[in-house]
Design a protein around this motif. Structure first.
Motif, mmCIF file in Angstrom:
data_model
loop_
_atom_site.group_PDB
_atom_site.id
_atom_site.type_symbol
_atom_site.label_atom_id
_atom_site.label_comp_id
_atom_site.label_asym_id
_atom_site.label_seq_id
_atom_site.Cartn_x
_atom_site.Cartn_y
_atom_site.Cartn_z
ATOM 1 N N TRP A 36 0.759 -1.078 -0.088
ATOM 2 C CA TRP A 36 0.035 -0.093 -0.040
ATOM 3 C C TRP A 36 0.848 1.203 0.232
ATOM 4 O O TRP A 36 1.834 1.297 0.698
ATOM 5 C CB TRP A 36 -0.896 0.059 1.306
ATOM 6 N N PHE A 37 0.385 2.066 -0.808
ATOM 7 C CA PHE A 37 0.796 3.625 -0.589
ATOM 8 C C PHE A 37 -0.198 4.437 -0.443
ATOM 9 O O PHE A 37 -1.109 4.263 -0.862
ATOM 10 C CB PHE A 37 1.997 3.939 -1.782
ATOM 11 N N ARG A 38 0.249 5.655 0.014
ATOM 12 C CA ARG A 38 -0.897 6.902 0.071
ATOM 13 C C ARG A 38 -0.325 8.104 -0.540
ATOM 14 O O ARG A 38 0.903 8.222 -0.663
ATOM 15 C CB ARG A 38 -1.210 6.946 1.758
ATOM 16 N N GLN A 39 -1.402 8.920 -1.085
ATOM 17 C CA GLN A 39 -1.123 10.157 -1.472
ATOM 18 C C GLN A 39 -2.000 11.217 -0.773
ATOM 19 O O GLN A 39 -3.319 11.046 -1.074
ATOM 20 C CB GLN A 39 -0.934 10.339 -2.862
ATOM 21 N N ALA A 40 -1.352 12.067 0.007
ATOM 22 C CA ALA A 40 -2.227 13.300 0.388
ATOM 23 C C ALA A 40 -2.298 14.300 -0.521
ATOM 24 O O ALA A 40 -1.306 14.665 -1.483
ATOM 25 C CB ALA A 40 -1.758 13.779 1.843
ATOM 26 N N ARG A 45 3.686 10.578 -3.350
ATOM 27 C CA ARG A 45 3.266 9.122 -2.917
ATOM 28 C C ARG A 45 4.171 8.773 -1.596
ATOM 29 O O ARG A 45 5.483 8.932 -1.575
ATOM 30 C CB ARG A 45 3.471 8.133 -3.854
ATOM 31 N N GLU A 46 3.548 8.289 -0.602
ATOM 32 C CA GLU A 46 4.381 7.846 0.624
ATOM 33 C C GLU A 46 4.116 6.278 0.670
ATOM 34 O O GLU A 46 3.009 5.949 0.706
ATOM 35 C CB GLU A 46 4.058 8.469 1.747
ATOM 36 N N GLY A 47 5.206 5.238 0.734
ATOM 37 C CA GLY A 47 5.121 4.086 0.955
ATOM 38 C C GLY A 47 4.552 3.710 2.292
ATOM 39 O O GLY A 47 5.101 4.254 3.330
ATOM 40 N N VAL A 48 3.578 2.774 2.435
ATOM 41 C CA VAL A 48 3.029 2.557 3.950
ATOM 42 C C VAL A 48 3.502 1.220 4.335
ATOM 43 O O VAL A 48 3.761 1.063 5.416
ATOM 44 C CB VAL A 48 1.464 2.793 3.706
ATOM 45 N N ALA A 49 3.118 0.023 3.453
ATOM 46 C CA ALA A 49 3.294 -1.252 3.725
ATOM 47 C C ALA A 49 3.594 -2.213 2.980
ATOM 48 O O ALA A 49 3.019 -1.753 1.655
ATOM 49 C CB ALA A 49 2.692 -1.790 4.919
ATOM 50 N N ASP A 89 -2.741 10.790 8.861
ATOM 51 C CA ASP A 89 -2.905 9.668 8.231
ATOM 52 C C ASP A 89 -4.049 9.652 6.849
ATOM 53 O O ASP A 89 -4.270 8.921 6.056
ATOM 54 C CB ASP A 89 -3.421 8.287 8.917
ATOM 55 N N THR A 90 -4.622 10.988 6.824
ATOM 56 C CA THR A 90 -5.665 11.353 5.828
ATOM 57 C C THR A 90 -4.951 11.322 4.504
ATOM 58 O O THR A 90 -3.870 11.900 4.168
ATOM 59 C CB THR A 90 -6.176 12.724 6.311
ATOM 60 N N ALA A 91 -5.552 10.505 3.517
ATOM 61 C CA ALA A 91 -4.852 10.508 2.299
ATOM 62 C C ALA A 91 -5.675 9.540 1.381
ATOM 63 O O ALA A 91 -6.606 8.814 1.973
ATOM 64 C CB ALA A 91 -3.529 9.889 2.229
ATOM 65 N N MET A 92 -5.246 9.406 0.121
ATOM 66 C CA MET A 92 -5.888 8.547 -0.853
ATOM 67 C C MET A 92 -5.215 7.099 -0.472
ATOM 68 O O MET A 92 -3.992 7.543 -0.672
ATOM 69 C CB MET A 92 -5.967 9.087 -2.181
ATOM 70 N N TYR A 93 -5.648 6.117 -0.294
ATOM 71 C CA TYR A 93 -4.842 5.082 -0.172
ATOM 72 C C TYR A 93 -4.886 3.781 -1.552
ATOM 73 O O TYR A 93 -6.000 3.551 -1.930
ATOM 74 C CB TYR A 93 -5.139 3.984 0.910
ATOM 75 N N TYR A 94 -3.848 3.440 -2.003
ATOM 76 C CA TYR A 94 -3.672 2.719 -3.169
ATOM 77 C C TYR A 94 -2.987 1.294 -2.797
ATOM 78 O O TYR A 94 -1.938 1.319 -2.128
ATOM 79 C CB TYR A 94 -3.113 3.359 -4.378
ATOM 80 N N CYS A 95 -3.569 0.307 -3.478
ATOM 81 C CA CYS A 95 -2.744 -0.987 -3.225
ATOM 82 C C CYS A 95 -1.964 -1.083 -4.389
ATOM 83 O O CYS A 95 -2.356 -0.766 -5.570
ATOM 84 C CB CYS A 95 -3.734 -2.147 -3.040
#
Length: 123
Positions: A36-40, A45-49, A89-95
């Motif tokens: 998962w990564f996210r983008q506010a 983009r920020e890698g999450v896990a 943690d607010t962001a759009m989360y993408y797998c």
């Protein structure tokens, strides 16, 4: 045709929890690194896990101890359990799937990703 579809996003108050899911079609999770990564808004983009084909997991320092990544190979579904959510943690989360290397940084550059699911955390 490969398709990744995220779900489970929503709006919660700080301290709350959400569970994101990512269902795949035309793709076998068990063979690839997923994550998962996210983008506010206004940010990169920020890698999450990330979770490798052998089940080993990696987390960004910002979510370590709060988020848990897992997958169900039989269902071809990836999950992200998010606890103790914070406004940041607010962001759009993408797998994403199949990055150049299986790291939490590289998951941002997976060869496949979904349309995203919005997570909004209010204080």
């Amino acid at each position: 045709q490969v398709q990744l579809v995220e779900s489970g996003g929503g709006s919660v108050q700080a301290g709350g929890s959400l569970r994101l899911s990512c269902a795949a079609s035309g793709y076998t999770y068990s063979s690839y690194c997923m994550g998962w990564f996210r983008q506010a808004p206004g940010k990169g983009r920020e890698g999450v896990a990330a979770i490798d084909s052998d089940g080993s997991t990696i987390y960004a320092d910002s979510v370590k101890g709060r988020f848990t990544i897992s997958k169900d190979n039989a269902k071809n579904t990836l999950y992200l359990q998010m606890n103790s959510l914070k406004p940041e943690d607010t962001a759009m989360y993408y797998c994403a799937a199949d990055p150049p290397v299986c790291t939490v940084v590289a998951i941002r550059w997976g060869t496949r990703w979904g349309q995203g699911t919005q997570v909004t955390v209010s204080s």
